[in-house]
Scaffold this motif. Structure first.
Motif, PDB file in Angstrom:
ATOM      1  N   PHE A 103     -11.672  -2.483  17.929  1.00 12.33           N
ATOM      2  CA  PHE A 103     -12.224  -2.093  16.634  1.00 12.33           C
ATOM      3  C   PHE A 103     -11.404  -0.976  16.012  1.00 12.33           C
ATOM      4  N   ILE A 104     -11.529  -0.884  14.711  1.00 13.70           N
ATOM      5  CA  ILE A 104     -10.955   0.229  13.952  1.00 13.70           C
ATOM      6  C   ILE A 104     -12.104   1.144  13.578  1.00 13.70           C
ATOM      7  N   CYS A 105     -11.872   2.451  13.676  1.00 12.52           N
ATOM      8  CA  CYS A 105     -12.857   3.445  13.252  1.00 12.52           C
ATOM      9  C   CYS A 105     -12.193   4.344  12.213  1.00 12.52           C
ATOM     10  N   VAL A 106     -12.850   4.486  11.074  1.00 14.63           N
ATOM     11  CA  VAL A 106     -12.365   5.365  10.008  1.00 14.63           C
ATOM     12  C   VAL A 106     -13.417   6.440   9.789  1.00 14.63           C
ATOM     13  N   GLN A 107     -12.993   7.704   9.856  1.00 16.42           N
ATOM     14  CA  GLN A 107     -13.883   8.836   9.582  1.00 16.42           C
ATOM     15  C   GLN A 107     -13.448   9.493   8.279  1.00 16.42           C
ATOM     16  N   ALA A 108     -14.418   9.842   7.460  1.00 10.47           N
ATOM     17  CA  ALA A 108     -14.160  10.612   6.243  1.00 10.47           C
ATOM     18  C   ALA A 108     -15.395  11.452   5.952  1.00 10.47           C
ATOM     19  N   LYS A 109     -15.193  12.545   5.265  1.00 10.69           N
ATOM     20  CA  LYS A 109     -16.311  13.419   4.934  1.00 10.69           C
ATOM     21  C   LYS A 109     -17.327  12.655   4.089  1.00 10.69           C
ATOM     22  N   ALA A 110     -18.566  12.674   4.510  1.00  4.85           N
ATOM     23  CA  ALA A 110     -19.633  11.977   3.790  1.00  4.85           C
ATOM     24  C   ALA A 110     -19.735  12.507   2.358  1.00  4.85           C
ATOM     25  N   ASN A 111     -19.959  11.619   1.426  1.00  2.65           N
ATOM     26  CA  ASN A 111     -20.152  11.927   0.009  1.00  2.65           C
ATOM     27  C   ASN A 111     -18.942  12.577  -0.652  1.00  2.65           C
ATOM     28  N   SER A 112     -17.741  12.345  -0.118  1.00  2.00           N
ATOM     29  CA  SER A 112     -16.540  12.956  -0.698  1.00  2.00           C
ATOM     30  C   SER A 112     -15.724  12.004  -1.553  1.00  2.00           C
ATOM     31  N   LEU A 113     -16.021  10.718  -1.519  1.00  2.00           N
ATOM     32  CA  LEU A 113     -15.225   9.734  -2.244  1.00  2.00           C
ATOM     33  C   LEU A 113     -15.421   9.887  -3.747  1.00  2.00           C
ATOM     34  N   GLU A 114     -14.336  10.126  -4.453  1.00  2.00           N
ATOM     35  CA  GLU A 114     -14.399  10.313  -5.903  1.00  2.00           C
ATOM     36  C   GLU A 114     -13.986   9.064  -6.662  1.00  2.00           C
ATOM     37  N   GLY A 115     -13.380   8.135  -5.996  1.00  2.00           N
ATOM     38  CA  GLY A 115     -12.973   6.881  -6.618  1.00  2.00           C
ATOM     39  C   GLY A 115     -12.607   5.904  -5.530  1.00  2.00           C
ATOM     40  N   PHE A 116     -12.570   4.623  -5.856  1.00  2.00           N
ATOM     41  CA  PHE A 116     -12.131   3.622  -4.897  1.00  2.00           C
ATOM     42  C   PHE A 116     -11.217   2.663  -5.629  1.00  2.00           C
ATOM     43  N   THR A 117     -10.855   1.567  -5.025  1.00  2.00           N
ATOM     44  CA  THR A 117      -9.803   0.703  -5.552  1.00  2.00           C
ATOM     45  C   THR A 117      -9.915   0.448  -7.052  1.00  2.00           C
ATOM     46  N   GLN A 118     -11.066  -0.003  -7.527  1.00  2.00           N
ATOM     47  CA  GLN A 118     -11.192  -0.356  -8.940  1.00  2.00           C
ATOM     48  C   GLN A 118     -11.107   0.856  -9.863  1.00  2.00           C
ATOM     49  N   SER A 119     -11.609   2.013  -9.446  1.00  2.00           N
ATOM     50  CA  SER A 119     -11.613   3.175 -10.344  1.00  2.00           C
ATOM     51  C   SER A 119     -10.491   4.166 -10.048  1.00  2.00           C
ATOM     52  N   ASP A 120      -9.840   4.040  -8.886  1.00  3.40           N
ATOM     53  CA  ASP A 120      -8.789   4.979  -8.513  1.00  3.40           C
ATOM     54  C   ASP A 120      -7.397   4.364  -8.604  1.00  3.40           C
ATOM     55  N   GLY A 121      -7.307   3.058  -8.546  1.00  5.33           N
ATOM     56  CA  GLY A 121      -6.015   2.386  -8.578  1.00  5.33           C
ATOM     57  C   GLY A 121      -5.358   2.468  -9.952  1.00  5.33           C
ATOM     58  N   VAL A 122      -4.033   2.591  -9.951  1.00  4.93           N
ATOM     59  CA  VAL A 122      -3.238   2.644 -11.181  1.00  4.93           C
ATOM     60  C   VAL A 122      -2.147   1.588 -11.054  1.00  4.93           C
ATOM     61  N   LEU A 123      -2.132   0.601 -11.962  1.00  9.18           N
ATOM     62  CA  LEU A 123      -1.116  -0.446 -11.915  1.00  9.18           C
ATOM     63  C   LEU A 123       0.256   0.131 -12.235  1.00  9.18           C
ATOM     64  N   SER A 124       1.279  -0.427 -11.594  1.00  3.38           N
ATOM     65  CA  SER A 124       2.656   0.014 -11.786  1.00  3.38           C
ATOM     66  C   SER A 124       3.477  -1.130 -12.366  1.00  3.38           C
ATOM     67  N   GLU A 125       4.486  -0.788 -13.127  1.00  7.52           N
ATOM     68  CA  GLU A 125       5.414  -1.792 -13.665  1.00  7.52           C
ATOM     69  C   GLU A 125       6.452  -2.198 -12.615  1.00  7.52           C
ATOM     70  N   THR A 126       6.615  -1.380 -11.572  1.00  4.64           N
ATOM     71  CA  THR A 126       7.570  -1.669 -10.502  1.00  4.64           C
ATOM     72  C   THR A 126       7.084  -2.875  -9.711  1.00  4.64           C
ATOM     73  N   LYS A 127       8.009  -3.765  -9.326  1.00  2.00           N
ATOM     74  CA  LYS A 127       7.637  -4.978  -8.601  1.00  2.00           C
ATOM     75  C   LYS A 127       8.492  -5.155  -7.353  1.00  2.00           C
ATOM     76  N   PRO A 128       7.889  -5.664  -6.254  1.00  5.70           N
ATOM     77  CA  PRO A 128       8.689  -6.017  -5.073  1.00  5.70           C
ATOM     78  C   PRO A 128       9.444  -7.318  -5.317  1.00  5.70           C
ATOM     79  N   SER A 129      10.368  -7.646  -4.443  1.00  4.51           N
ATOM     80  CA  SER A 129      11.185  -8.841  -4.608  1.00  4.51           C
ATOM     81  C   SER A 129      10.351 -10.124  -4.601  1.00  4.51           C
ATOM     82  N   TRP A 130       9.189 -10.112  -3.991  1.00 10.04           N
ATOM     83  CA  TRP A 130       8.411 -11.351  -3.890  1.00 10.04           C
ATOM     84  C   TRP A 130       7.485 -11.612  -5.069  1.00 10.04           C
ATOM     85  N   LEU A 131       7.428 -10.708  -6.047  1.00 13.81           N
ATOM     86  CA  LEU A 131       6.589 -10.969  -7.240  1.00 13.81           C
ATOM     87  C   LEU A 131       7.432 -11.366  -8.422  1.00 13.81           C
TER      88      LEU A 131
END
Length: 131
Positions: A103-131
């Motif tokens: 199993f994987i265990c992830v610990q983080a301070k409870a109630n500390s998350l200010e954003g997650f993928t949808q609200s924290d992610g920023v799209l980039s114009e940079t692309k890897p070779s496979w896109l």
């Protein structure tokens, strides 16, 4: 493998089954969470019940089956299960007598998350070779 740059670090965790536990805090210079990859051999238990002062834990069972003890309750867990435990939750895990559990265990301070993928992610114009 080990590779790092200004904004990243990549390592090889090695053979988790032979190591039993790989803690990634120092190896990846983590600053916002603690992450570990764990394997309990068949019939083996974490040797103590514990809680935390500040950190919630998220577990993802990668393979095998076993048992979770949480706040006096015991129940079976298996590959594909994921669960979160509040800091004050008293917990312990055991592998089934016939199956190791990884199993994987992830610990983080409870109630500390200010954003997650949808609200924290920023799209980039940079692309890897496979896109």
């Amino acid at each position: 493998m080990e590779k790092s740059g200004e904004n990243y670090k990549v390592i090889s965790c090695g053979d988790v089954a032979s190591l039993g536990r790989v803690v990634l805090h120092d190896a990846l210079a983590l600053t916002g969470a603690e992450v570990s990859i764990n394997e309990l051999p068949a019939g083996v238990s974490v040797p103590f019940v514990h809680a935390h002062k500040n950190n919630e834990e998220v577990y993802v069972v990668l393979s095998g089956k076993g048992f979770l003890f949480i706040d006096g309750e015991e129940f079976a867990i298996q590959e594909g299960d994921a669960f979160r435990i509040d800091p004050k939750g008293e917990r312990c895990m055991k592998a089934d007598d016939t199956s190791a559990i990884r199993f994987i265990c992830v610990q983080a301070k409870a109630n500390s998350l200010e954003g997650f993928t949808q609200s924290d992610g920023v799209l980039s114009e940079t692309k890897p070779s496979w896109l």
